[in-house]
Design a protein around this motif. Sequence first.
Motif, mmCIF file in Angstrom:
data_model
loop_
_atom_site.group_PDB
_atom_site.id
_atom_site.type_symbol
_atom_site.label_atom_id
_atom_site.label_comp_id
_atom_site.label_asym_id
_atom_site.label_seq_id
_atom_site.Cartn_x
_atom_site.Cartn_y
_atom_site.Cartn_z
ATOM 1 N N ILE A 147 4.674 2.764 -48.330
ATOM 2 C CA ILE A 147 3.948 3.065 -47.217
ATOM 3 C C ILE A 147 4.595 4.383 -46.482
ATOM 4 O O ILE A 147 3.800 5.323 -46.238
ATOM 5 C CB ILE A 147 3.648 2.131 -46.424
ATOM 6 C CG1 ILE A 147 3.746 0.604 -46.911
ATOM 7 C CG2 ILE A 147 2.723 2.355 -45.157
ATOM 8 C CD1 ILE A 147 2.438 0.469 -47.475
ATOM 9 N N GLY A 151 4.026 7.639 -48.181
ATOM 10 C CA GLY A 151 2.485 8.164 -48.312
ATOM 11 C C GLY A 151 1.907 7.726 -49.968
ATOM 12 O O GLY A 151 0.801 8.184 -49.956
ATOM 13 N N GLN A 196 -1.267 3.459 -49.177
ATOM 14 C CA GLN A 196 -2.074 3.287 -47.918
ATOM 15 C C GLN A 196 -1.867 1.914 -47.311
ATOM 16 O O GLN A 196 -2.380 0.877 -48.049
ATOM 17 C CB GLN A 196 -3.605 3.640 -48.003
ATOM 18 C CG GLN A 196 -4.189 3.390 -46.524
ATOM 19 C CD GLN A 196 -4.140 4.424 -45.800
ATOM 20 O OE1 GLN A 196 -4.052 5.763 -45.899
ATOM 21 N NE2 GLN A 196 -3.677 4.039 -44.299
ATOM 22 N N ASP A 197 -1.348 1.745 -46.160
ATOM 23 C CA ASP A 197 -1.374 0.320 -45.666
ATOM 24 C C ASP A 197 -2.602 -0.010 -45.058
ATOM 25 O O ASP A 197 -3.314 0.710 -44.453
ATOM 26 C CB ASP A 197 -0.348 0.431 -44.546
ATOM 27 C CG ASP A 197 -0.459 -0.683 -43.398
ATOM 28 O OD1 ASP A 197 -0.514 -1.939 -44.078
ATOM 29 O OD2 ASP A 197 -0.696 -0.544 -42.414
ATOM 30 N N THR A 198 -2.904 -1.218 -45.598
ATOM 31 C CA THR A 198 -4.377 -1.948 -45.028
ATOM 32 C C THR A 198 -4.164 -3.053 -44.050
ATOM 33 O O THR A 198 -5.151 -3.593 -43.598
ATOM 34 C CB THR A 198 -5.635 -2.095 -46.006
ATOM 35 O OG1 THR A 198 -4.937 -2.978 -46.970
ATOM 36 C CG2 THR A 198 -5.863 -0.666 -46.547
ATOM 37 N N GLY A 236 -4.327 -3.217 -40.297
ATOM 38 C CA GLY A 236 -5.794 -3.247 -39.765
ATOM 39 C C GLY A 236 -6.108 -4.735 -39.913
ATOM 40 O O GLY A 236 -7.050 -5.102 -39.039
ATOM 41 N N VAL A 258 6.155 0.920 -39.235
ATOM 42 C CA VAL A 258 6.556 0.870 -40.672
ATOM 43 C C VAL A 258 7.619 1.144 -40.847
ATOM 44 O O VAL A 258 8.200 2.229 -40.366
ATOM 45 C CB VAL A 258 5.522 1.987 -41.390
ATOM 46 C CG1 VAL A 258 5.632 1.766 -42.725
ATOM 47 C CG2 VAL A 258 3.957 1.733 -41.123
#
Lengths: 245, 245
Positions: free
Chosen positions: B19, B22, B25-27, B30, B48
């Motif tokens: 993460i 890059g 993508q962290d989901t 959310g 993170v």
Amino acid sequence: MDTPANTVTAAIVVIGDEILSGRTQDTNSGDIARALGAVGIDVTEIRVVSDEEPAIVEAVNALRAQNSYVFTCGGIGPTHDDKTADAIAAAFGVGIDFDERAIAMMRERFPNPADLNEGRMRMTRIPFGAELIANSVSKAPGFHIGNVFVMAGVPSIMRAMLAEVVPLLRSGVPTSSESLRADIKEGDLAMPLAALQKQHPSVSIGSYPFNDGDRYGSNLVLRSRDTHALADAMAAVEAMLKTLT
Amino acid sequence: MDTPANTVTAAIVVIGDEILSGRTQDTNSGDIARALGAVGIDVTEIRVVSDEEPAIVEAVNALRAQNSYVFTCGGIGPTHDDKTADAIAAAFGVGIDFDERAIAMMRERFPNPADLNEGRMRMTRIPFGAELIANSVSKAPGFHIGNVFVMAGVPSIMRAMLAEVVPLLRSGVPTSSESLRADIKEGDLAMPLAALQKQHPSVSIGSYPFNDGDRYGSNLVLRSRDTHALADAMAAVEAMLKTLT
């Protein structure tokens, strides 16, 4: 992985209640991390904090003491919930006021004085001692002070500012990476992979499980600043995987 | 916005170099934030951090002292780069060892003893004093200790664990929200919106600019735990917008 004394590091502070609530997906931190990685700057931490000044001050002051650079995004617009400029001034213990250079930039976009209203003028308030970051999209500038770079939260504007900023940074030796997808469950390669990690200390070997429906496997990512060591480790991992299939 | 003394708060710690770089993508953050918001728990911060034990310990210890709950995701798999369980034990100053309850869960998935190898057995190492979190997807459990909930990083497994965890939490009064899209630039509504924020202190009024090609506008989001106050503020914002168009 080796972290030589001259490693250049960065932290990212994402500012906004909309990210914290899960309503908006942050993509800026990934964009920043990839741009920094390309010039050899390692991102050590990402923090998402609320729009409140104390939260911004605490994160920025903690991270600027621990990293070569800090990048913030969000909270520099014209509305009352944009508090980043004041928070940065507070973090550095400096004043903040309307900035003639920023006003000149805004006049390019809003030549009619009536359009450069009180709300838009808020975007020209810049902490004392900061340098501006040009905004080729909508003019209202970002700024940098000390080792902290303050950028907009709108992704297209953030990217325009990032393009201005990256050439200003001290760069490091980029980390090269190689990845491969193994149709082997992590549990079946964990021990041989750990042994290879010990034999190749200058290479960081990461394993990330995936599942496609009923199939489980592992994405292996090898990273190093030493390309020869990376190639050697990659060959060793490939040879190991052959023994398992 | 009001933050009454009985507000229930949470922080999220996302663990993983992938993460930070890059590449991924962290989901998860959310997903966690939305699930907590639905039961009235406010997420105050997301961090993170890298796969390294000191980084995990520092983040968990800082955030568990400041929040009702901390949720971590990532780093509890079978491979050498999964260090979260050891880090949580270190953060709490307790020991860690193979856990009979966790071994029993893993035996359900791997009845053949040869499959429950050294790598998979790593996933049964649980800090002393922790309770397990069931994993309906792939059996290897998460755990909770004190106010810290430790979950997997694979999104489908994280969501399965989150479903187990949410009913255990002290819930708060959910925050209601209303949003509307105004085809008015933020700079043109900033001052009247700030005045409305002052008049409606129990409602948080946020403004998020958008641009579709050449058109700029503002997404306004109003949030409150008081639904009557929210309706009043929404009516006031709508009336204000009419005066501008």
